[in-house]
Motif scaffolding. Structure first.
Motif, PDB file in Angstrom:
ATOM      1  N   ALA A 180      52.844  49.024  31.886  1.00  0.00           N
ATOM      2  CA  ALA A 180      53.578  48.968  32.909  1.00  0.00           C
ATOM      3  C   ALA A 180      53.048  48.475  34.025  1.00  0.00           C
ATOM      4  O   ALA A 180      53.733  47.629  35.261  1.00  0.00           O
ATOM      5  CB  ALA A 180      55.016  50.073  33.117  1.00  0.00           C
ATOM      6  N   GLU A 181      51.798  49.471  35.038  1.00  0.00           N
ATOM      7  CA  GLU A 181      50.847  49.009  35.596  1.00  0.00           C
ATOM      8  C   GLU A 181      50.728  47.837  36.071  1.00  0.00           C
ATOM      9  O   GLU A 181      50.190  47.411  37.150  1.00  0.00           O
ATOM     10  CB  GLU A 181      49.772  50.425  35.628  1.00  0.00           C
ATOM     11  CG  GLU A 181      51.187  51.775  35.450  1.00  0.00           C
ATOM     12  CD  GLU A 181      49.655  52.475  35.524  1.00  0.00           C
ATOM     13  OE1 GLU A 181      47.887  52.467  35.256  1.00  0.00           O
ATOM     14  OE2 GLU A 181      49.540  53.485  36.181  1.00  0.00           O
ATOM     15  N   GLU A 182      50.264  47.147  35.088  1.00  0.00           N
ATOM     16  CA  GLU A 182      49.703  46.093  34.774  1.00  0.00           C
ATOM     17  C   GLU A 182      50.654  44.892  35.610  1.00  0.00           C
ATOM     18  O   GLU A 182      50.144  44.362  35.740  1.00  0.00           O
ATOM     19  CB  GLU A 182      49.111  45.344  33.276  1.00  0.00           C
ATOM     20  CG  GLU A 182      47.574  45.786  32.904  1.00  0.00           C
ATOM     21  CD  GLU A 182      47.083  45.331  31.399  1.00  0.00           C
ATOM     22  OE1 GLU A 182      47.725  44.766  31.591  1.00  0.00           O
ATOM     23  OE2 GLU A 182      46.061  45.748  31.003  1.00  0.00           O
ATOM     24  N   ASN A 183      51.997  45.198  34.896  1.00  0.00           N
ATOM     25  CA  ASN A 183      53.134  44.376  35.211  1.00  0.00           C
ATOM     26  C   ASN A 183      53.095  44.536  36.855  1.00  0.00           C
ATOM     27  O   ASN A 183      53.806  43.459  37.846  1.00  0.00           O
ATOM     28  CB  ASN A 183      54.486  44.505  34.949  1.00  0.00           C
ATOM     29  CG  ASN A 183      54.211  43.958  32.473  1.00  0.00           C
ATOM     30  OD1 ASN A 183      53.341  43.608  32.884  1.00  0.00           O
ATOM     31  ND2 ASN A 183      55.055  44.880  31.664  1.00  0.00           N
ATOM     32  N   THR A 184      52.994  45.690  36.736  1.00  0.00           N
ATOM     33  CA  THR A 184      54.013  46.193  38.596  1.00  0.00           C
ATOM     34  C   THR A 184      52.130  45.921  39.327  1.00  0.00           C
ATOM     35  O   THR A 184      52.797  44.603  40.689  1.00  0.00           O
ATOM     36  CB  THR A 184      53.501  47.765  38.978  1.00  0.00           C
ATOM     37  OG1 THR A 184      54.711  48.109  37.913  1.00  0.00           O
ATOM     38  CG2 THR A 184      54.064  47.834  40.613  1.00  0.00           C
ATOM     39  N   GLU A 185      51.053  45.817  39.319  1.00  0.00           N
ATOM     40  CA  GLU A 185      49.998  45.069  40.220  1.00  0.00           C
ATOM     41  C   GLU A 185      49.874  43.429  39.839  1.00  0.00           C
ATOM     42  O   GLU A 185      49.576  42.694  40.852  1.00  0.00           O
ATOM     43  CB  GLU A 185      48.665  45.639  39.220  1.00  0.00           C
ATOM     44  CG  GLU A 185      47.340  44.885  39.724  1.00  0.00           C
ATOM     45  CD  GLU A 185      47.562  45.202  40.868  1.00  0.00           C
ATOM     46  OE1 GLU A 185      46.336  44.939  41.857  1.00  0.00           O
ATOM     47  OE2 GLU A 185      47.173  46.143  41.481  1.00  0.00           O
TER      48      GLU A 185
END
Length: 849
Positions: free
Chosen positions: A256-261
């Motif tokens: 999720a953090e990678e997608n948000t980034e």
């Protein structure tokens, strides 16, 4: 005279002359509002996307994916290889795993009810398999049902609204092969109708494997849900021993953090940085406007300040009083700007859906930084801009009270002329060193900054000459008076015009740069494209699904066509460096694209041969007969032999491989361009009609002539320029407020003079015309200077790019429009000052001290 008395005097001055500070107040308010709106909008978008991804992936505790990623030069995000879909069944048996499901993702562009493509010029258009387990599916079924039969699909609700589709409708999905689908459900993502302009179509797993993967049994990744009491970290630790080589597991939180980034950290950082640059331009223009206002006020209060010095005021107290006025205006304007900026963000939140880029749902997020930074900038800009006028006020001698006038000699200052000339010579030398030798962006940027400084220093000297030249065509007494008024204070004229010059220079810079990009594309297509028509995919942005690889052979089979060749795209590491590959038939490509001189042969590449562009070959040490190791996203490594080196890579790219060489390593196959040459004797319209009929069977891609293809390839430039002009309108507005404010102060300063002119027979209309022409002359000086500076900076930017193929172009028509707008804007800026001047009562004006 003590400090409290000085502050009381400053407060009294603000009260008595508050109308004089309206221009300063408006300039600070607009700059702070733009900056605040940008920061609040960025915070809101980041928080909304973070909430959306967290909500969408709440039930996914781990993602299993390939660990092999290839990132081509110039790409922000790499291409990851597939994993075996059957791995999901094995992982479901691992202790601690509650469920596992393969995710198949690829490009898929919906066609709307009228047959036009939805999206495709920016945000991606995606398709994938519908996952039955709602915890593992980031999309939630909002209406209808999930797909269960071939040809059935779920579409995200935002895309369905844009396309005019409803449950039960049929349409076409380009994958890139056209697939007829029936909409059986509408979905949301993280509670929203869609993720911005991203479109998504959910298919059955069988259809997804058939249309979105190169081979059955492949998946993009595998989503895993943990059993009760198992943390995400414990789940990853349990999965890792069961994974084959080249496959990794990460936690759902990390995914999720990678997608948000990817969305927030890259797109939003770029977006907000883009807006912050224009906020900076607006603030810079405000600096000149504020500085000029206080410079005029200090000049007008020379006798007042001299009397204060005569009765005991110290220099420090006069400086403190002037800065106190500036800080008071800055504080009030900044606070108003904060409120206006929050209103701007709220307005954008409501406006963006209307232009096709909706904010994710959610309340505005206003952080302390988003308030403190603009407030600090507003105060700093006001204080910094008023500092030099304040110091000048402190230097006022008591005997200045006996002087009636103070002559502005800045226009004839030899020291200023020598300093500005030296700066300009240094700027030109630095720029030439940065663009004519080995291109250096840093040297060019330093030279450009020095050029801006030189323009500012030389402003008063240039103003005297420029106003005489620009005002020479003006005939008549009133126009002559307008010219003399503009020449009366060259420093004031230059300072007033500089704000407009900066705004016009930035507009000109982007106009010239955009025209150069278009000219480069036109020249590239004219030089390299030897075909008759082109069938193209979207040329900019991440969207679109490309063209079917079957389209080129179908077009080639037409009796009107001599050659039709598709250009696909692949990626691989070439000797350890990520590179984009053009997948094509190199021998046929040479008949539709001009590749220049070719060393070696393009006809015998086979499954282990490469053709390399000359510039890339020189930089990589490659030549015909040499070998290179290619590593693909599936993890395989193969040795290829360079069999040809070609000169021109404009449309062909740096590396050519055959479809046979790429086939074992491909994922979702697509062409970005099909180049078509007609047989001798075939009329252009006849050939185009025949090609269009075939193209319609493959999702209705557009068939274009060479000129149309070049124009479409540069289509994003006009869109960018439109946005740039809209944003720079704020800076130009602030500059015009500065002109209006200076004229208002000038009218106040010349009250007795204007009364005498009225007394000797000047009419109100003539007085208004005189003030307007003075404003037009100031605006003309700023506009001409901005055009010259912006054109120079545009040339520097083009030459400093280091790309010899980058053509420099000057769009004379657009620049003429910019000049006309500058002149008209100058006349508009004078409306209120001219009206106020014409309303002066003659006797009261003559009696004014």
């Amino acid at each position: 005279m003590n400090t409290p008395a000085t502050l009381r005097l400053a407060r009294s001055s603000l009260r008595a002359h508050r109308r004089r500070f309206l221009g300063t107040f408006a300039a600070v308010l607009l700059g702070v509002a733009f900056l605040t709106g940008t920061l609040v909008m960025g915070d809101t978008l980041r928080a909304s996307f973070d909430s959306m991804f967290t909500s969408a992936t709440r039930g996914t505790d781990a993602i299993v994916r390939s660990s092999v990623t290839v990132t081509a030069a110039g790409e922000a995000q790499g291409t990851r290889g597939p994993v075996a879909a059957a791995l999901a069944e094995r992982l479901a048996q691992v202790p601690g795993v509650a469920a596992a499901a393969p995710r198949i993702e690829g490009a898929g562009q919906l066609l709307s009810a009228d047959g036009s493509p939805v999206g495709g010029k920016g945000p991606p258009t995606l398709a994938g398999n519908w996952i039955a387990d709602p915890a593992l599916n980031p999309y939630r079924l909002a209406e209808g049902r999930q797909p269960s039969a071939p040809g059935e699909a779920v579409v995200n609700r935002g895309a369905a609204k844009t396309a005019g589709l409803a449950i039960g409708d049929t349409t076409v999905l380009r994958t890139p092969d056209p697939v007829k689908i029936t909409v059986v459900g509408l979905a949301t993502f993280g509670g929203a109708d869609g993720m911005g302009q991203v479109t998504w179509t959910g298919l059955t797993r069988a259809d997804a494997e058939k249309y979105l993967t190169a081979r059955p049994g492949e998946a993009t990744s595998i989503a895993v849900r943990a059993g009760p009491g198992v943390s995400q970290e414990e789940l990853v630790a349990a999965l890792t021993p069961a994974l084959p080589d080249g496959v990794e597991a990460i936690t759902g939180q990390q995914a999720a953090e990678e997608n948000t980034e990817m969305i927030s950290g890259r797109f939003l950082d770029l977006f907000t940085t883009f807006l912050l640059v224009f906020s900076g331009v607006a603030v810079l223009v405000s600096v000149f406007t504020i500085h000029n206002t206080f410079a005029v006020l200090v000049a007008q209060r020379t006798r007042e300040n001299a009397l204060l010095r005569a009765i005991g005021a110290a220099r420090r107290q006069l400086v403190t009083g002037t800065l106190a006025e500036a800080l008071a205006v800055g504080l009030l304007a900044s606070l108003a700007g904060l409120l206006a900026g929050i209103g701007v963000a709220a307005g954008l939140q409501a406006l963006f859906p209307a232009i096709g880029f909706p904010f994710p749902e959610g309340d505005l997020v206003v952080s302390g930084t988003s308030l403190a930074l603009p407030l600090g900038v507003g105060l700093a800009v006001c204080a910094g801009s008023a500092l030099l006028p304040a110091v000048r006020a402190g230097r006022t001698a008591p005997l200045a009270a006996l002087r009636e006038t103070d002559v502005d000699a800045s226009g004839t200052s030899r020291r200023r002329a020598l300093t500005g000339g030296a700066l300009l010579a240094t700027a030109v030398g630095t720029v030439l060193a940065g663009v004519l030798g080995t291109p250096s962006l840093w040297l060019a940027a330093t030279g450009a900054a020095l050029a801006v400084a030189a323009f500012v220093v030389l402003g008063p000297v240039a103003a005297s000459l420029a106003v005489r030249v620009l005002g020479r065509p003006l005939r008549g007494v009133n126009r002559g008076l307008a010219r003399r008024n503009a020449l009366r204070s060259p420093g004031r004229t230059a300072a007033t015009a500089t704000a407009l010059m900066i705004g016009v220079a930035v507009v000109t810079l982007f106009t010239v740069f955009g025209a150069s990009l278009k000219a480069t594309m036109d020249r590239t297509v004219d030089r390299s494209f030897a075909g008759d028509v082109a069938i193209g995919a979207p040329s900019f942005g991440a969207g679109g699904s490309g063209l079917s690889p079957r389209l080129a052979p179908a077009v080639a089979a037409l009796p009107e066509v001599d050659t039709a060749v598709g250009l696909g795209r692949g990626v691989a590491e070439v000797d350890g460096r990520g590179r984009a590959l053009t997948v094509t038939d190199p021998a046929a490509l040479a008949r539709t694209l001009d590749l220049g001189g070719v060393r070696g042969s393009l006809s015998g590449l086979g499954t282990d041969g490469l053709a390399v562009a000359a510039d890339e070959a020189a930089g990589s040490g490659l030549a015909p007969g040499r070998t290179a190791v290619l590593t693909f996203t599936d993890g395989s490594r193969h040795t290829f032999t360079v069999r040809a080196v070609y000169e021109r890579s404009d449309l062909a790219g740096d590396y050519l491989v055959t479809r046979e060489a790429w086939a074992p390593h491909r994922t979702q196959d697509a062409d970005r361009l099909v180049a078509v040459s007609f047989k001798d004797g075939v009329a252009p319209e006849e050939g185009r009609t025949a090609v269009t009929k075939v193209a319609d069977r493959y999702g209705h891609p557009e068939v274009q002539t060479r000129d149309e293809y070049a124009e479409a390839s540069a289509g994003g430039i006009d869109m960018m320029l439109t946005l740039v002009y809209a944003l720079l309108a704020l800076a130009v507005l602030i500059a015009l407020l500065g002109i209006a404010n200076t004229l208002t102060l000038s009218v106040h300063e010349r009250t007795r003079e204007l009364g005498l002119l009225r007394a000797v027979g000047q009419t109100r209309a003539q007085l208004r015309a005189m003030v307007r022409w003075e404003s037009v002359l100031v605006a003309a000086f700023g506009t001409v200077g901005g055009l010259a500076l912006g054109g120079f900076l545009g040339w520097v930017l083009v030459r400093a790019s280091g790309d010899s193929a980058f053509a420099f172009a000057v769009p004379t028509v657009r620049l003429a429009v910019v000049a006309l707008v500058g002149l008209v804007a100058g006349a508009v800026a004078a409306w209120r000052p001219a009206r106020r001047a014409a309303r002066l009562e003659i006797l009261r004006a003559i009696a004014t001290e």
